[in-house]
Design a protein around this motif. Structure first.
Motif, PDB file in Angstrom:
ATOM      1  N   GLU A  41      -4.171  -9.253   9.236  1.00 58.28           N
ATOM      2  CA  GLU A  41      -5.147  -8.645  10.135  1.00 58.28           C
ATOM      3  C   GLU A  41      -4.588  -8.561  11.555  1.00 58.28           C
ATOM      4  N   LEU A  42      -3.757  -9.525  11.918  1.00 55.43           N
ATOM      5  CA  LEU A  42      -3.140  -9.525  13.249  1.00 55.43           C
ATOM      6  C   LEU A  42      -1.843  -8.725  13.288  1.00 55.43           C
ATOM      7  N   HIS A  43      -1.078  -8.795  12.211  1.00 53.88           N
ATOM      8  CA  HIS A  43       0.250  -8.176  12.164  1.00 53.88           C
ATOM      9  C   HIS A  43       0.260  -7.110  11.072  1.00 53.88           C
ATOM     10  N   ARG A  44      -0.251  -5.940  11.389  1.00 51.92           N
ATOM     11  CA  ARG A  44      -0.445  -4.893  10.391  1.00 51.92           C
ATOM     12  C   ARG A  44       0.871  -4.329   9.850  1.00 51.92           C
ATOM     13  N   LYS A  45       1.932  -4.392  10.604  1.00 47.41           N
ATOM     14  CA  LYS A  45       3.194  -3.791  10.171  1.00 47.41           C
ATOM     15  C   LYS A  45       4.176  -4.801   9.588  1.00 47.41           C
ATOM     16  N   ASP A  46       3.694  -5.960   9.212  1.00 48.10           N
ATOM     17  CA  ASP A  46       4.539  -6.970   8.589  1.00 48.10           C
ATOM     18  C   ASP A  46       4.660  -6.636   7.102  1.00 48.10           C
ATOM     19  N   TYR A  47       5.594  -5.760   6.782  1.00 47.82           N
ATOM     20  CA  TYR A  47       5.695  -5.222   5.428  1.00 47.82           C
ATOM     21  C   TYR A  47       6.184  -6.256   4.418  1.00 47.82           C
ATOM     22  N   LEU A  48       6.997  -7.201   4.857  1.00 51.30           N
ATOM     23  CA  LEU A  48       7.452  -8.239   3.937  1.00 51.30           C
ATOM     24  C   LEU A  48       6.298  -9.139   3.510  1.00 51.30           C
ATOM     25  N   SER A  49       5.413  -9.436   4.438  1.00 52.92           N
ATOM     26  CA  SER A  49       4.235 -10.228   4.074  1.00 52.92           C
ATOM     27  C   SER A  49       3.305  -9.438   3.175  1.00 52.92           C
ATOM     28  N   GLN A  50       3.221  -8.123   3.387  1.00 51.47           N
ATOM     29  CA  GLN A  50       2.404  -7.294   2.507  1.00 51.47           C
ATOM     30  C   GLN A  50       2.955  -7.321   1.090  1.00 51.47           C
ATOM     31  N   ARG A  51       4.272  -7.264   0.975  1.00 54.21           N
ATOM     32  CA  ARG A  51       4.901  -7.309  -0.345  1.00 54.21           C
ATOM     33  C   ARG A  51       4.645  -8.661  -1.010  1.00 54.21           C
ATOM     34  N   GLY A  52       4.782  -9.731  -0.238  1.00 54.25           N
ATOM     35  CA  GLY A  52       4.501 -11.061  -0.778  1.00 54.25           C
ATOM     36  C   GLY A  52       3.063 -11.198  -1.227  1.00 54.25           C
TER      37      GLY A  52
END
Length: 90
Positions: A41-52
């Motif tokens: 919610e704070l870091h919308r462009k953190d794609y690695l966390s999205q993948r995780g």
């Protein structure tokens, strides 16, 4: 980042004894999912966390399907305690 209160559904005694149980794994995945969701919610462009997050969601989904197939009563009880799905046909 705001700290969310994570669910402690399984008692400390059960945690020490049954770390490999399906219920324990689902609860720990749920806590990770909630933590990652608040992070994203704070870091919308953190794609690695999205993948995780997507990987953990898939693992939890497979474990829930397994538990539903093996023991429907434990599945319903866990779902109601975690409040993560609506029960089908109920």
């Amino acid at each position: 980042m705001v700290k969310n209160s994570f669910i402690s559904v399984i008692s400390q005694k059960e945690k020490d004894e049954n770390k490999g149980s399906v219920e324990f794994q689902i609860v720990s995945f749920t806590n990770k999912i909630r933590r990652l969701t608040s992070h994203l919610e704070l870091h919308r462009k953190d794609y690695l966390s999205q993948r995780g997050l997507r990987k953990i969601l898939g693992k939890r989904q497979r474990l829930l399907a397994y538990l539903e197939k093996k023991n429907r009563v434990r599945y319903k009880e866990l779902i109601s305690r975690l409040d993560i799905r609506k029960l089908k046909g109920s």
